[in-house]
Design a protein around this motif. Structure first.
Motif, mmCIF file in Angstrom:
data_model
loop_
_atom_site.group_PDB
_atom_site.id
_atom_site.type_symbol
_atom_site.label_atom_id
_atom_site.label_comp_id
_atom_site.label_asym_id
_atom_site.label_seq_id
_atom_site.Cartn_x
_atom_site.Cartn_y
_atom_site.Cartn_z
ATOM 1 N N ALA A 70 0.824 -1.210 0.000
ATOM 2 C CA ALA A 70 0.000 0.000 0.000
ATOM 3 C C ALA A 70 0.858 1.260 0.000
ATOM 4 O O ALA A 70 0.544 2.238 -0.694
ATOM 5 C CB ALA A 70 -0.931 -0.006 1.210
ATOM 6 N N GLN A 71 1.970 1.226 0.756
ATOM 7 C CA GLN A 71 2.834 2.409 0.815
ATOM 8 C C GLN A 71 3.477 2.675 -0.538
ATOM 9 O O GLN A 71 3.563 3.837 -0.985
ATOM 10 C CB GLN A 71 3.906 2.208 1.892
ATOM 11 C CG GLN A 71 4.850 3.394 2.084
ATOM 12 C CD GLN A 71 6.052 3.357 1.153
ATOM 13 O OE1 GLN A 71 6.499 2.274 0.758
ATOM 14 N NE2 GLN A 71 6.558 4.520 0.777
ATOM 15 N N ALA A 72 3.926 1.626 -1.227
ATOM 16 C CA ALA A 72 4.566 1.795 -2.532
ATOM 17 C C ALA A 72 3.574 2.327 -3.562
ATOM 18 O O ALA A 72 3.882 3.243 -4.337
ATOM 19 C CB ALA A 72 5.162 0.470 -2.993
ATOM 20 N N VAL A 73 2.390 1.759 -3.585
ATOM 21 C CA VAL A 73 1.365 2.202 -4.533
ATOM 22 C C VAL A 73 0.939 3.635 -4.228
ATOM 23 O O VAL A 73 0.726 4.446 -5.139
ATOM 24 C CB VAL A 73 0.153 1.240 -4.501
ATOM 25 C CG1 VAL A 73 -0.996 1.770 -5.350
ATOM 26 C CG2 VAL A 73 0.568 -0.148 -4.985
ATOM 27 N N PHE A 74 0.831 3.959 -2.943
ATOM 28 C CA PHE A 74 0.469 5.319 -2.541
ATOM 29 C C PHE A 74 1.490 6.326 -3.061
ATOM 30 O O PHE A 74 1.123 7.357 -3.647
ATOM 31 C CB PHE A 74 0.375 5.406 -1.020
ATOM 32 C CG PHE A 74 0.105 6.797 -0.508
ATOM 33 C CD1 PHE A 74 -1.188 7.252 -0.331
ATOM 34 C CD2 PHE A 74 1.159 7.665 -0.206
ATOM 35 C CE1 PHE A 74 -1.444 8.543 0.135
ATOM 36 C CE2 PHE A 74 0.914 8.952 0.258
ATOM 37 C CZ PHE A 74 -0.393 9.387 0.424
ATOM 38 N N GLN A 75 2.781 6.045 -2.855
ATOM 39 C CA GLN A 75 3.804 7.002 -3.253
ATOM 40 C C GLN A 75 3.866 7.159 -4.770
ATOM 41 O O GLN A 75 4.005 8.275 -5.283
ATOM 42 C CB GLN A 75 5.168 6.571 -2.724
ATOM 43 C CG GLN A 75 6.243 7.637 -2.883
ATOM 44 C CD GLN A 75 5.883 8.924 -2.187
ATOM 45 O OE1 GLN A 75 5.649 8.945 -0.976
ATOM 46 N NE2 GLN A 75 5.809 10.030 -2.936
ATOM 47 N N ALA A 76 3.751 6.055 -5.498
ATOM 48 C CA ALA A 76 3.766 6.132 -6.965
ATOM 49 C C ALA A 76 2.564 6.918 -7.479
ATOM 50 O O ALA A 76 2.675 7.684 -8.446
ATOM 51 C CB ALA A 76 3.783 4.731 -7.565
ATOM 52 N N THR A 77 1.411 6.736 -6.832
ATOM 53 C CA THR A 77 0.211 7.478 -7.233
ATOM 54 C C THR A 77 0.390 8.968 -6.974
ATOM 55 O O THR A 77 0.045 9.807 -7.824
ATOM 56 C CB THR A 77 -1.018 6.959 -6.475
ATOM 57 O OG1 THR A 77 -1.151 5.551 -6.676
ATOM 58 C CG2 THR A 77 -2.290 7.655 -6.954
ATOM 59 N N ALA A 78 0.921 9.304 -5.809
ATOM 60 C CA ALA A 78 1.156 10.715 -5.482
ATOM 61 C C ALA A 78 2.098 11.356 -6.491
ATOM 62 O O ALA A 78 1.870 12.487 -6.950
ATOM 63 C CB ALA A 78 1.727 10.831 -4.068
ATOM 64 N N ASN A 79 3.145 10.635 -6.874
ATOM 65 C CA ASN A 79 4.093 11.169 -7.851
ATOM 66 C C ASN A 79 3.444 11.315 -9.229
ATOM 67 O O ASN A 79 3.716 12.280 -9.963
ATOM 68 C CB ASN A 79 5.319 10.261 -7.940
ATOM 69 C CG ASN A 79 6.149 10.279 -6.667
ATOM 70 O OD1 ASN A 79 5.992 11.165 -5.825
ATOM 71 N ND2 ASN A 79 7.013 9.294 -6.513
ATOM 72 N N ALA A 80 2.593 10.349 -9.588
ATOM 73 C CA ALA A 80 1.919 10.404 -10.890
ATOM 74 C C ALA A 80 0.989 11.603 -10.981
ATOM 75 O O ALA A 80 0.883 12.258 -12.028
ATOM 76 C CB ALA A 80 1.154 9.111 -11.139
ATOM 77 N N LEU A 81 0.311 11.906 -9.894
ATOM 78 C CA LEU A 81 -0.635 13.019 -9.907
ATOM 79 C C LEU A 81 0.063 14.372 -9.945
ATOM 80 O O LEU A 81 -0.556 15.386 -10.295
ATOM 81 C CB LEU A 81 -1.575 12.922 -8.706
ATOM 82 C CG LEU A 81 -2.617 11.804 -8.808
ATOM 83 C CD1 LEU A 81 -3.382 11.649 -7.502
ATOM 84 C CD2 LEU A 81 -3.580 12.065 -9.964
ATOM 85 N N LYS A 82 1.348 14.412 -9.605
ATOM 86 C CA LYS A 82 2.114 15.645 -9.797
ATOM 87 C C LYS A 82 2.369 15.867 -11.295
ATOM 88 O O LYS A 82 2.393 17.015 -11.755
ATOM 89 C CB LYS A 82 3.443 15.560 -9.048
ATOM 90 C CG LYS A 82 3.306 15.523 -7.540
ATOM 91 C CD LYS A 82 4.669 15.353 -6.872
ATOM 92 C CE LYS A 82 4.520 15.237 -5.362
ATOM 93 N NZ LYS A 82 5.840 14.985 -4.706
ATOM 94 N N LYS A 83 2.541 14.775 -12.030
ATOM 95 C CA LYS A 83 2.788 14.868 -13.467
ATOM 96 C C LYS A 83 1.496 14.964 -14.258
ATOM 97 O O LYS A 83 1.442 15.611 -15.315
ATOM 98 C CB LYS A 83 3.602 13.649 -13.928
ATOM 99 C CG LYS A 83 4.035 13.718 -15.377
ATOM 100 C CD LYS A 83 4.966 12.568 -15.735
ATOM 101 C CE LYS A 83 5.436 12.675 -17.181
ATOM 102 N NZ LYS A 83 6.365 11.571 -17.546
ATOM 103 N N TYR A 84 0.444 14.307 -13.753
ATOM 104 C CA TYR A 84 -0.855 14.313 -14.440
ATOM 105 C C TYR A 84 -1.923 14.818 -13.469
ATOM 106 O O TYR A 84 -2.805 14.068 -13.051
ATOM 107 C CB TYR A 84 -1.214 12.903 -14.917
ATOM 108 C CG TYR A 84 -0.187 12.276 -15.827
ATOM 109 C CD1 TYR A 84 -0.172 12.562 -17.194
ATOM 110 C CD2 TYR A 84 0.775 11.392 -15.333
ATOM 111 C CE1 TYR A 84 0.771 11.982 -18.034
ATOM 112 C CE2 TYR A 84 1.720 10.813 -16.162
ATOM 113 C CZ TYR A 84 1.712 11.115 -17.511
ATOM 114 O OH TYR A 84 2.646 10.538 -18.342
#
Length: 307
Positions: free
Chosen positions: A242-256
């Motif tokens: 969950a932590q890994a998916v959370f961080q990747a999602t947060a980073n993706a939403l900075k780009k998109y």
């Protein structure tokens, strides 16, 4: 118009129908011996051949053949060159025979596209099939963050992140085998983890949108040696994912920024993951349509017949 769907993945045999609004999915997990991590493809093929007649008999018992307008089938894991798995040929062969006998079109899609369609339909958000969005495909064999764009009535998926080695499902299933839980282990870890009291977590490095889970697997094994508890270890493994998916999602939403985030695949049914993602206002499938199913294939067949 009723459309049928067939999906013969490496985990589940599924058949479904969709009438444009609702439908029904009939599924059966493939049998896996205790302590093993899945099936050889030859065994999976045989299991699908055994399962399909019973499932189709259950589904077709209340469908008239003159109501069927098309047969949909998933023919490969993903809609990219080189994506292939023999078990999907079982579904294809049965679907092709049925479509020929009924003299209706055969609609071919990918397993991944079916997951996305099932998630959006069950969440009441089929409108997102017609607009750009982010989607996680979290399953036993795949952990991919996708940029999804409409392509006619279907979607095209571009991988923009996810794991660089083992999938979230593999980490969960390997943890389940270590804890002597049945395969696939997702729902069993989910239930066991709810009783945990510790909150320790290994923070997987995710500088952008990709991460490695092989190190997390080693940490889970070390945690179990230190805390020989099924519930605590189950929760620890799920927190790592969950932590890994959370961080990747947060980073993706900075780009998109501003794009909706959709979660599909069996791992997406996990309650800890769903809770961790809540601040992103995520779109989750109903749990029974997060796991492998043919409903998304039937939904896509129905949409594609509108073109």
């Amino acid at each position: 118009m009723i459309t049928l769907g067939m999906d013969t993945s490496n985990y589940t045999t599924s058949v479904a129908y969709f009438d444009g609004n609702g439908g029904e999915n009939c599924s059966q997990l493939l049998p896996v011996k205790a302590g093993e991590l899945g099936l050889r493809q030859s065994d999976a093929v045989f299991a699908h051949i055994k399962s399909l007649p019973e499932l189709s008999g259950r589904l077709f018992s209340h469908i008239q053949d003159n109501q069927i307008g098309a047969v949909g089938v998933s023919t490969r894991p993903r809609a990219v060159d080189g994506s292939y798995m023999p078990c999907f040929m079982v579904g294809y062969s049965h679907a092709k025979l049925l479509a020929d006998a009924l003299k209706v079109p055969l609609v071919e899609v990918s397993h991944q596209q079916g997951h996305i369609a099932a998630s959006l339909w069950s969440a009441g958000r089929l409108d997102l099939m017609d607009t750009e969005h982010l989607a996680w495909h979290l399953s036993g064999g795949t952990t991919e963050l996708l940029l999804v764009k409409p392509e006619g009535k279907n979607v095209v998926c571009q991988r923009i992140g996810g794991t660089t080695d083992i999938s979230a499902g593999q980490l969960i299933d390997r943890t389940g085998v270590m804890l002597n839980l049945p395969f696939p282990a997702g729902k069993h870890l989910d239930i066991a983890g709810r009783e945990a009291e510790l909150t320790e977590v290994f923070r997987v490095r995710c500088p952008e949108m990709e991460f490695s889970l092989s190190g997390a697997q080693n940490k889970v094994q070390q945690f179990y040696e230190k805390h020989p508890s099924v519930s605590e270890t189950a929760a620890y493994a799920l927190r790592c994912v969950a932590q890994a998916v959370f961080q990747a999602t947060a980073n993706a939403l900075k780009k998109y920024p501003g794009l909706p985030v959709v979660f599909s695949g069996g791992v997406a049914s996990n309650q800890m993951l769903r809770s961790r993602m809540s601040e992103f206002y995520p779109i989750f499938a109903q749990p029974q349509f997060s796991t492998d199913n043919a409903m998304g294939v039937a939904v896509l067949a129905n949409r594609l017949m509108e073109e």
